[in-house]
Design a protein around this motif. Structure first.
Motif, mmCIF file in Angstrom:
data_model
loop_
_atom_site.group_PDB
_atom_site.id
_atom_site.type_symbol
_atom_site.label_atom_id
_atom_site.label_comp_id
_atom_site.label_asym_id
_atom_site.label_seq_id
_atom_site.Cartn_x
_atom_site.Cartn_y
_atom_site.Cartn_z
ATOM 1 N N ALA A 73 0.833 -1.208 0.000
ATOM 2 C CA ALA A 73 0.000 0.000 0.000
ATOM 3 C C ALA A 73 0.870 1.261 0.000
ATOM 4 C CB ALA A 73 -0.937 -0.010 1.193
ATOM 5 N N ALA A 74 1.943 1.257 0.795
ATOM 6 C CA ALA A 74 2.837 2.409 0.822
ATOM 7 C C ALA A 74 3.514 2.593 -0.530
ATOM 8 C CB ALA A 74 3.877 2.247 1.925
ATOM 9 N N PHE A 75 3.924 1.494 -1.165
ATOM 10 C CA PHE A 75 4.536 1.559 -2.482
ATOM 11 C C PHE A 75 3.581 2.184 -3.493
ATOM 12 C CE2 PHE A 75 5.262 -0.402 -6.662
ATOM 13 C CZ PHE A 75 6.545 0.055 -6.898
ATOM 14 N N LEU A 76 2.316 1.765 -3.440
ATOM 15 C CA LEU A 76 1.329 2.307 -4.373
ATOM 16 C C LEU A 76 1.104 3.796 -4.149
ATOM 17 C CD1 LEU A 76 -1.216 -0.603 -4.499
ATOM 18 C CD2 LEU A 76 0.198 0.227 -6.367
ATOM 19 N N LEU A 77 1.096 4.219 -2.896
ATOM 20 C CA LEU A 77 0.921 5.639 -2.634
ATOM 21 C C LEU A 77 2.074 6.435 -3.210
ATOM 22 C CD1 LEU A 77 -0.638 7.963 -1.368
ATOM 23 C CD2 LEU A 77 0.845 7.703 0.603
ATOM 24 N N LEU A 78 3.289 5.922 -3.055
ATOM 25 C CA LEU A 78 4.436 6.631 -3.609
ATOM 26 C C LEU A 78 4.298 6.802 -5.118
ATOM 27 C CD1 LEU A 78 7.373 5.093 -1.565
ATOM 28 C CD2 LEU A 78 6.370 7.366 -1.355
ATOM 29 N N LEU A 79 3.684 5.835 -5.764
ATOM 30 C CA LEU A 79 3.459 5.954 -7.202
ATOM 31 C C LEU A 79 2.403 6.994 -7.535
ATOM 32 C CD1 LEU A 79 3.498 2.213 -8.311
ATOM 33 C CD2 LEU A 79 5.315 3.910 -8.545
ATOM 34 N N THR A 80 1.443 7.215 -6.626
ATOM 35 C CA THR A 80 0.354 8.147 -6.903
ATOM 36 C C THR A 80 0.641 9.562 -6.433
ATOM 37 O OG1 THR A 80 -0.804 7.657 -4.843
ATOM 38 C CG2 THR A 80 -1.391 6.333 -6.785
ATOM 39 N N LEU A 81 1.624 9.781 -5.561
ATOM 40 C CA LEU A 81 1.889 11.120 -5.055
ATOM 41 C C LEU A 81 2.204 12.130 -6.145
ATOM 42 C CD1 LEU A 81 3.789 10.544 -1.704
ATOM 43 C CD2 LEU A 81 1.480 11.402 -2.043
ATOM 44 N N ASP A 133 -1.973 10.011 6.909
ATOM 45 C CA ASP A 133 -1.570 11.082 7.814
ATOM 46 C C ASP A 133 -1.595 12.380 7.000
ATOM 47 O OD1 ASP A 133 -0.437 12.798 9.656
ATOM 48 O OD2 ASP A 133 1.517 11.811 9.680
ATOM 49 N N VAL A 134 -2.595 13.210 7.242
ATOM 50 C CA VAL A 134 -2.787 14.427 6.442
ATOM 51 C C VAL A 134 -2.545 15.639 7.340
ATOM 52 C CG1 VAL A 134 -4.400 15.723 5.000
ATOM 53 C CG2 VAL A 134 -4.420 13.216 4.950
ATOM 54 N N ALA A 135 -1.346 16.207 7.214
ATOM 55 C CA ALA A 135 -0.964 17.334 8.059
ATOM 56 C C ALA A 135 -0.844 18.633 7.288
ATOM 57 C CB ALA A 135 0.356 17.030 8.753
ATOM 58 N N SER A 136 -0.837 18.562 5.984
ATOM 59 C CA SER A 136 -0.737 19.794 5.203
ATOM 60 C C SER A 136 -2.009 19.966 4.402
ATOM 61 C CB SER A 136 0.473 19.746 4.267
ATOM 62 O OG SER A 136 0.351 18.668 3.365
ATOM 63 N N GLY A 137 -2.347 21.219 4.180
ATOM 64 C CA GLY A 137 -3.579 21.465 3.445
ATOM 65 C C GLY A 137 -3.776 22.932 3.176
ATOM 66 N N SER A 138 -5.020 23.288 3.022
ATOM 67 C CA SER A 138 -5.331 24.639 2.602
ATOM 68 C C SER A 138 -5.340 25.648 3.748
ATOM 69 C CB SER A 138 -6.675 24.664 1.868
ATOM 70 O OG SER A 138 -7.695 24.203 2.707
ATOM 71 N N ALA A 139 -5.408 25.194 4.987
ATOM 72 C CA ALA A 139 -5.475 26.084 6.165
ATOM 73 C C ALA A 139 -6.465 27.212 5.912
ATOM 74 C CB ALA A 139 -4.106 26.592 6.555
ATOM 75 N N ASP A 140 -6.014 28.361 5.466
ATOM 76 C CA ASP A 140 -6.950 29.462 5.227
ATOM 77 C C ASP A 140 -6.883 29.969 3.791
ATOM 78 O OD1 ASP A 140 -5.076 32.201 6.754
ATOM 79 O OD2 ASP A 140 -4.500 30.664 5.336
ATOM 80 N N ALA A 187 -1.407 0.061 7.664
ATOM 81 C CA ALA A 187 -0.344 0.617 6.818
ATOM 82 C C ALA A 187 -0.453 2.133 6.878
ATOM 83 C CB ALA A 187 -0.499 0.143 5.382
ATOM 84 N N LEU A 188 0.643 2.806 7.161
ATOM 85 C CA LEU A 188 0.677 4.252 7.247
ATOM 86 C C LEU A 188 1.096 4.848 5.924
ATOM 87 C CD1 LEU A 188 0.582 6.940 8.814
ATOM 88 C CD2 LEU A 188 2.973 6.500 9.456
ATOM 89 N N LEU A 189 0.269 5.762 5.427
ATOM 90 C CA LEU A 189 0.613 6.511 4.216
ATOM 91 C C LEU A 189 0.779 7.974 4.624
ATOM 92 C CD1 LEU A 189 -1.722 4.840 1.590
ATOM 93 C CD2 LEU A 189 0.661 4.378 2.105
ATOM 94 N N PRO A 190 2.040 8.409 4.760
ATOM 95 C CA PRO A 190 2.301 9.783 5.232
ATOM 96 C C PRO A 190 1.972 10.827 4.176
ATOM 97 C CG PRO A 190 4.361 8.603 4.845
ATOM 98 C CD PRO A 190 3.244 7.658 4.566
#
Length: 180
Positions: free
Chosen positions: A4-12, A58-65, A177-180
């Motif tokens: 799952a982590a490998f697949l996320l790296l492909l989609t980032l 793990d979603v720590a970045s985004g649109s904030a304001d 599985a953690l997807l950062p």
């Protein structure tokens, strides 16, 4: 590294693309209006059909304001859609998202967002679609407390956690599985 982590790296890299994707990128079938993906050959590396996967984003970045669609939340929809297209039953994907830091305001209700910023909530429809697809969304209670956000201001269905760290530690100890 897990599959799952490998697949996320492909989609980032797709998440970093501008909003104008090639015509081959379309949404659905699991989430109709979000998470555009491109078709891949039948023999492309994939998750194993019939197995259950427990994935924590793990979603720590985004649109904030900045009042724009959160691309990391959009990536969660992309993950669901790309695997549904590849024959993975969405019921076999247990997906949770823990939001904190810059995503704090992205998980507010439509009303709370409008009251705080005076504009329509750009992520409200995406949040609803994710939760309708079975995705569980948590907000870090520490981030909420630090910025003066109450549980009553959260979008319907978003859950408050003691902290993002708590969710991350607990779910990983449970084998997610953690997807950062």
């Amino acid at each position: 590294m897990s599959r799952a982590a490998f697949l996320l790296l492909l989609t980032l890299p797709v998440a970093a693309l501008s909003q104008s994707l090639p015509e081959s990128f379309t949404t659905g079938p699991a989430i109709a209006d979000h998470g555009p993906v491109a078709p891949q050959p039948d023999d492309a590396f994939n998750l194993v059909p019939g197995e259950t996967y427990r994935i924590l984003f793990d979603v720590a970045s985004g649109s904030a304001d900045t009042h724009v669609l959160n691309r990391r939340l959009e990536s969660v929809a992309r993950f669901v859609n790309l695997h549904a297209r590849a024959g993975i039953d969405p019921e076999d994907l247990q997906i949770e998202v823990v939001t904190h830091g810059g995503t704090l305001f992205d998980v507010l209700s439509r009303e709370a967002y409008r009251e705080r910023f005076g504009v329509e909530h750009p992520n409200a429809d995406l949040l609803e679609a994710l939760m309708e697809a079975g995705v569980t969304i948590y907000l870090c209670g520490q981030s909420a407390s630090a910025r003066g956000v109450s549980a009553e201001e959260l979008a319907p269905g978003v859950k408050l956690a003691h902290s993002a760290m708590t969710v991350l530690v607990r779910r990983q100890s449970e084998g997610w599985a953690l997807l950062p």
